[in-house]
Motif scaffolding. Structure first.
Motif, short mmCIF file in Angstrom:
data_model
loop_
_atom_site.label_atom_id
_atom_site.label_comp_id
_atom_site.label_asym_id
_atom_site.label_seq_id
_atom_site.Cartn_x
_atom_site.Cartn_y
_atom_site.Cartn_z
N GLN A 70 0.86 -1.35 -0.02
CA GLN A 70 0.08 0.01 -0.10
C GLN A 70 0.97 1.29 0.21
OE1 GLN A 70 -3.44 -0.20 2.38
NE2 GLN A 70 -3.64 2.00 2.83
N SER A 71 2.07 1.07 0.82
CA SER A 71 2.81 2.12 0.73
C SER A 71 3.45 2.65 -0.65
CB SER A 71 3.91 2.16 1.72
OG SER A 71 4.58 0.82 1.60
N ILE A 74 0.74 4.44 -2.40
CA ILE A 74 0.72 5.92 -2.10
C ILE A 74 1.78 6.52 -2.97
CG2 ILE A 74 0.90 7.42 -0.11
CD1 ILE A 74 -0.46 5.14 1.65
N PRO A 81 -1.96 9.65 2.21
CA PRO A 81 -2.37 8.10 2.33
C PRO A 81 -3.84 7.92 2.69
CG PRO A 81 -0.28 9.03 3.58
CD PRO A 81 -0.94 9.98 2.97
N VAL A 84 -5.56 7.51 -0.56
CA VAL A 84 -5.38 6.07 -1.01
C VAL A 84 -5.97 5.11 -0.23
CG1 VAL A 84 -3.66 4.69 -1.78
CG2 VAL A 84 -2.98 6.78 -2.07
N THR A 85 -6.03 5.02 0.93
CA THR A 85 -6.74 4.24 1.96
C THR A 85 -8.17 4.06 1.64
OG1 THR A 85 -5.09 4.50 3.55
CG2 THR A 85 -7.49 3.56 4.30
#
Length: 166
Positions: A70-71, A74, A81, A84-85
């Motif tokens: 996930q990072s 982003i 963040p 994107v979450t």
């Protein structure tokens, strides 16, 4: 007619009046207008697939690269963040992606396209082809290549870490 006030077509093909370019920044103003109109047109086309603008970029990245942290998504998107979450939560609720702990680092989250999400690949490619044709209508192949080259230079100028910006 002043070239900075050319009428444009909106997503429905209707004429739309654009404000005059700001003094001191006509190219920046034109880029901003075009980006807004492009995003609006993309939203209209993607809506039929159940996607919001930006979500197709996540899916394209996953289709091309496989599961990603996930990072990394982003960083790739250059978004906050939390944005994107929320984007990933929507994609997960729609069954397009799944998030799971990274086996190499249980604190990290891996995101992968589901089988359902992978079935969107052809449709997203079709939408992007249609958007490109709509956006570049009336430009011959040489003009399209020149535009792509010039936009690449503008993008490079704006990339973080570009020494010309320091």
């Amino acid at each position: 007619m002043d070239a900075t006030r050319e009428p444009a077509a909106d997503a429905a093909g209707q004429g739309c009046t654009l404000p005059a370019a700001a003094e001191g920044g006509p190219v920046s103003h034109a880029l901003s207008r075009v980006a807004r109109l492009h995003r609006t047109a993309a939203a209209g086309l993607l809506r039929g697939l159940g996607l919001y603008p930006g979500q197709e970029l996540v899916m394209m990245y996953l289709w091309e690269n496989g599961p990603a942290r996930q990072s990394d998504l982003i960083r790739m998107l250059g978004l906050d963040p939390s944005t994107v979450t929320k984007m990933l939560q929507r994609l997960e609720q729609a069954g397009q992606v799944r998030r799971l702990p990274d086996p190499a680092d249980r604190r990290a989250v891996l995101v992968e396209a589901t089988e359902c999400g992978t079935r969107l690949l052809t449709e997203v490619e079709r939408v992007w082809t249609a958007l490109e044709e709509e956006s570049l209508a009336g430009l011959d192949p040489a003009e399209r290549e020149q535009l792509l080259r010039l936009l690449g230079r503008v993008e490079a100028n704006l990339c973080p870490g570009n020494t010309a910006r320091a």
